[in-house]
Design a protein around this motif. Structure first.
Motif, PDB file in Angstrom:
ATOM      1  N   THR A 199      -4.466  11.979 -16.896  1.00 24.00           N
ATOM      2  CA  THR A 199      -2.961  11.809 -16.326  1.00 24.00           C
ATOM      3  C   THR A 199      -1.824  12.412 -17.373  1.00 24.00           C
ATOM      4  OG1 THR A 199      -3.699   9.855 -15.154  1.00 24.00           O
ATOM      5  CG2 THR A 199      -1.182  10.009 -15.863  1.00 24.00           C
ATOM      6  N   ILE A 200      -2.151  12.124 -18.644  1.00 27.45           N
ATOM      7  CA  ILE A 200      -1.318  12.719 -19.697  1.00 27.45           C
ATOM      8  C   ILE A 200      -1.069  14.188 -19.686  1.00 27.45           C
ATOM      9  CG2 ILE A 200      -0.849  12.632 -22.212  1.00 27.45           C
ATOM     10  CD1 ILE A 200      -0.404  10.028 -20.852  1.00 27.45           C
ATOM     11  N   VAL A 201      -2.172  14.664 -19.603  1.00 30.40           N
ATOM     12  CA  VAL A 201      -2.293  16.293 -19.281  1.00 30.40           C
ATOM     13  C   VAL A 201      -1.329  16.876 -18.173  1.00 30.40           C
ATOM     14  CG1 VAL A 201      -3.608  18.342 -18.870  1.00 30.40           C
ATOM     15  CG2 VAL A 201      -4.140  16.664 -20.620  1.00 30.40           C
ATOM     16  N   ARG A 202      -1.508  15.971 -16.981  1.00 31.93           N
ATOM     17  CA  ARG A 202      -0.691  16.647 -15.931  1.00 31.93           C
ATOM     18  C   ARG A 202       0.830  16.507 -16.137  1.00 31.93           C
ATOM     19  NH1 ARG A 202      -5.447  14.702 -13.049  1.00 31.93           N
ATOM     20  NH2 ARG A 202      -4.808  12.616 -12.868  1.00 31.93           N
ATOM     21  N   ALA A 203       1.073  15.336 -16.781  1.00 30.40           N
ATOM     22  CA  ALA A 203       2.562  14.964 -17.333  1.00 30.40           C
ATOM     23  C   ALA A 203       3.095  16.055 -18.293  1.00 30.40           C
ATOM     24  CB  ALA A 203       2.741  13.713 -17.820  1.00 30.40           C
ATOM     25  N   ARG A 205       2.048  19.132 -18.268  1.00 30.79           N
ATOM     26  CA  ARG A 205       2.010  20.494 -17.656  1.00 30.79           C
ATOM     27  C   ARG A 205       3.498  20.486 -16.767  1.00 30.79           C
ATOM     28  NH1 ARG A 205      -2.342  20.071 -14.857  1.00 30.79           N
ATOM     29  NH2 ARG A 205      -3.822  21.125 -16.191  1.00 30.79           N
ATOM     30  N   ASP A 206       3.597  19.366 -16.189  1.00 38.01           N
ATOM     31  CA  ASP A 206       4.741  19.611 -15.548  1.00 38.01           C
ATOM     32  C   ASP A 206       5.951  19.333 -16.294  1.00 38.01           C
ATOM     33  OD1 ASP A 206       3.407  18.783 -13.131  1.00 38.01           O
ATOM     34  OD2 ASP A 206       3.755  16.744 -13.300  1.00 38.01           O
ATOM     35  N   ARG A 208       6.241  21.056 -19.040  1.00 38.61           N
ATOM     36  CA  ARG A 208       6.206  22.713 -19.398  1.00 38.61           C
ATOM     37  C   ARG A 208       6.769  23.420 -18.350  1.00 38.61           C
ATOM     38  NH1 ARG A 208       6.399  23.460 -25.086  1.00 38.61           N
ATOM     39  NH2 ARG A 208       5.031  21.810 -25.784  1.00 38.61           N
ATOM     40  N   GLN A 209       6.507  23.150 -17.234  1.00 35.96           N
ATOM     41  CA  GLN A 209       6.964  24.022 -16.065  1.00 35.96           C
ATOM     42  C   GLN A 209       8.492  23.566 -15.664  1.00 35.96           C
ATOM     43  OE1 GLN A 209       5.349  26.232 -14.670  1.00 35.96           O
ATOM     44  NE2 GLN A 209       3.381  25.928 -15.648  1.00 35.96           N
ATOM     45  N   ASP A 210       8.829  22.418 -16.045  1.00 38.40           N
ATOM     46  CA  ASP A 210      10.323  22.033 -15.920  1.00 38.40           C
ATOM     47  C   ASP A 210      11.023  22.814 -16.817  1.00 38.40           C
ATOM     48  OD1 ASP A 210       9.673  20.267 -13.848  1.00 38.40           O
ATOM     49  OD2 ASP A 210      10.013  18.513 -15.084  1.00 38.40           O
ATOM     50  N   ARG A 211      10.604  22.973 -18.181  1.00 35.83           N
ATOM     51  CA  ARG A 211      11.148  23.700 -19.461  1.00 35.83           C
ATOM     52  C   ARG A 211      11.423  25.168 -18.926  1.00 35.83           C
ATOM     53  NH1 ARG A 211      14.868  20.858 -21.944  1.00 35.83           N
ATOM     54  NH2 ARG A 211      13.901  19.290 -23.363  1.00 35.83           N
ATOM     55  N   LEU A 212      10.275  25.680 -18.538  1.00 38.23           N
ATOM     56  CA  LEU A 212      10.419  27.069 -18.024  1.00 38.23           C
ATOM     57  C   LEU A 212      11.230  27.524 -16.813  1.00 38.23           C
ATOM     58  CD1 LEU A 212       6.697  27.823 -17.780  1.00 38.23           C
ATOM     59  CD2 LEU A 212       8.001  29.100 -19.300  1.00 38.23           C
ATOM     60  N   ALA A 213      11.530  26.300 -15.985  1.00 44.33           N
ATOM     61  CA  ALA A 213      12.248  26.467 -14.733  1.00 44.33           C
ATOM     62  C   ALA A 213      13.638  26.474 -15.353  1.00 44.33           C
ATOM     63  CB  ALA A 213      12.389  25.332 -13.810  1.00 44.33           C
ATOM     64  N   GLN A 214      14.137  25.686 -16.514  1.00 48.13           N
ATOM     65  CA  GLN A 214      15.464  25.603 -17.273  1.00 48.13           C
ATOM     66  C   GLN A 214      15.757  27.070 -17.876  1.00 48.13           C
ATOM     67  OE1 GLN A 214      15.228  22.133 -19.710  1.00 48.13           O
ATOM     68  NE2 GLN A 214      15.281  20.825 -17.879  1.00 48.13           N
ATOM     69  N   ILE A 215      14.546  27.532 -18.359  1.00 45.58           N
ATOM     70  CA  ILE A 215      14.709  28.865 -19.188  1.00 45.58           C
ATOM     71  C   ILE A 215      15.142  29.939 -18.099  1.00 45.58           C
ATOM     72  CG2 ILE A 215      13.627  30.555 -20.641  1.00 45.58           C
ATOM     73  CD1 ILE A 215      12.662  28.413 -22.429  1.00 45.58           C
ATOM     74  N   ARG A 216      14.454  29.933 -17.136  1.00 46.66           N
ATOM     75  CA  ARG A 216      14.992  31.101 -16.147  1.00 46.66           C
ATOM     76  C   ARG A 216      16.232  30.908 -15.558  1.00 46.66           C
ATOM     77  NH1 ARG A 216       9.523  29.367 -13.911  1.00 46.66           N
ATOM     78  NH2 ARG A 216       7.996  30.877 -14.568  1.00 46.66           N
ATOM     79  N   ALA A 217      16.748  29.591 -15.554  1.00 43.60           N
ATOM     80  CA  ALA A 217      17.915  29.423 -14.944  1.00 43.60           C
ATOM     81  C   ALA A 217      18.948  29.988 -16.108  1.00 43.60           C
ATOM     82  CB  ALA A 217      18.297  27.975 -14.476  1.00 43.60           C
ATOM     83  N   ALA A 218      18.721  29.690 -17.245  1.00 36.93           N
ATOM     84  CA  ALA A 218      19.417  30.187 -18.346  1.00 36.93           C
ATOM     85  C   ALA A 218      19.501  31.701 -18.477  1.00 36.93           C
ATOM     86  CB  ALA A 218      19.071  29.584 -19.800  1.00 36.93           C
ATOM     87  N   LEU A 219      18.609  32.393 -18.317  1.00 34.68           N
ATOM     88  CA  LEU A 219      18.469  33.641 -18.137  1.00 34.68           C
ATOM     89  C   LEU A 219      19.123  34.235 -17.150  1.00 34.68           C
ATOM     90  CD1 LEU A 219      14.819  34.663 -19.347  1.00 34.68           C
ATOM     91  CD2 LEU A 219      16.759  34.594 -20.767  1.00 34.68           C
ATOM     92  N   GLU A 220      19.311  33.492 -16.200  1.00 29.96           N
ATOM     93  CA  GLU A 220      19.950  33.872 -14.918  1.00 29.96           C
ATOM     94  C   GLU A 220      21.512  34.206 -15.228  1.00 29.96           C
ATOM     95  OE1 GLU A 220      19.297  31.890 -11.503  1.00 29.96           O
ATOM     96  OE2 GLU A 220      17.165  32.648 -11.434  1.00 29.96           O
ATOM     97  N   GLY A 221      22.038  33.220 -16.103  1.00 28.74           N
ATOM     98  CA  GLY A 221      23.425  33.054 -16.508  1.00 28.74           C
ATOM     99  C   GLY A 221      23.617  34.074 -17.889  1.00 28.74           C
ATOM    100  N   LEU A 222      22.776  34.074 -18.812  1.00 29.36           N
ATOM    101  CA  LEU A 222      23.031  34.628 -19.900  1.00 29.36           C
ATOM    102  C   LEU A 222      22.629  36.178 -20.112  1.00 29.36           C
ATOM    103  CD1 LEU A 222      21.591  31.925 -22.168  1.00 29.36           C
ATOM    104  CD2 LEU A 222      23.989  32.581 -22.155  1.00 29.36           C
TER     105      LEU A 222
END
Length: 265
Positions: A199-203, A205-206, A208-222
């Motif tokens: 259960t902890i591992v799944r949290a 992983r989620d 890390r995926q949330d952070r990757l989504a934030q970084i993708r969004a930042a790169l779209e702007g920057l």
């Protein structure tokens, strides 16, 4: 797992006890948990991560039983700095994945099964936090077993990837390996013990995926070629200055993952 008396070796599970090292800080939380492994009635003990070079801490660990083996989860000094001195105090060999941190013992191998202090200890290579990170699975520790996770899984928060030595691709692969161990008790090197590793591992992983989504969004702007500091400003704007370097390491690891094509959407 934050003891009222930090000088005491306290029971954590059926087969483990721990002693909190006196090294609290932004990255080490309350300090490093040094673990003592032994079956009931066993003549010897195994010590995992003797921690920083603190003589009083090491002498208390040595009093927990006749030390027959010392194991290191990874190279960082808050886990390994005392290894050579502890080997000198106890006469026990030190084994780690990195030969540089072995003293009188051979390097640990992924999948190796150790038998010491009456306990079966399975070696699980989990690179990502560092390239030499190891977890120790105790399948006979209670009904679900336990896993000493070093810094791969923490008791509080999430771990830092020590890029470029640690990479996100490796770390995600390590999470997959740990998830397959099921609902074992988590015995982290920092912070309190946790139930249900899968259960902890799944949290994790989620997250890390949330952070990757934030970084993708930042790169779209920057812009796609934005640097680590600019992306960290966008994604980790609220982070405490004391952990800003760690945030930048995580950003660097995530940018490498995305730009390598591994993490392409």
């Amino acid at each position: 797992m934050i003891p009222d008396d930090p000088r005491s070796v306290l029971r954590s599970t059926e087969l483990t006890r721990f002693l909190l090292a006196p090294n609290p800080g932004p990255m080490s939380l309350h300090g490093t948990n040094s673990y003592v492994i032994a079956a009931p009635g066993a003549a010897g003990v195994v010590v995992v991560d003797p921690g920083p070079l603190d003589e009083q801490h090491l002498r208390r660990l040595a009093e927990a039983g006749r030390v027959e083996l010392i194991l290191i989860t990874h190279r960082h000094a808050d886990h390994s700095a005392a290894a050579a001195r502890f080997a000198e105090l106890t006469g026990a060999p030190v084994r780690a994945a990195d030969p540089a941190h072995c003293h009188g013992g051979s390097p640990l191998q992924d999948g190796e099964i150790l038998h010491a202090a009456g306990v079966e200890i399975r070696v699980v290579a989990t690179p990502g936090h560092t390239s030499d990170s190891i977890c120790f699975h105790l399948p006979g520790d209670g009904t679900r077993g336990s896993v000493l996770t070093g810094d791969t899984i923490l008791g509080l928060g999430t771990t830092v990837l020590d890029f470029p030595d640690g990479t996100l691709g490796d770390y995600l692969g390590s999470l997959d390996r740990l998830e397959r161990l099921g609902p074992a008790t988590v015995l982290p090197a920092h912070g309190p013990m946790l139930p249900a590793l899968d259960t902890i591992v799944r949290a994790y992983r989620d997250h890390r995926q949330d952070r990757l989504a934030q970084i993708r969004a930042a790169l779209e702007g920057l812009g796609a070629d934005a640097g680590v500091q600019d992306v960290a400003d966008a994604v980790y704007a609220a982070v405490d200055p004391s952990v800003r370097p760690a945030a930048e390491l995580s950003v660097a690891a995530q940018l490498q993952y995305l730009r390598s094509g591994t993490g392409a959407p």
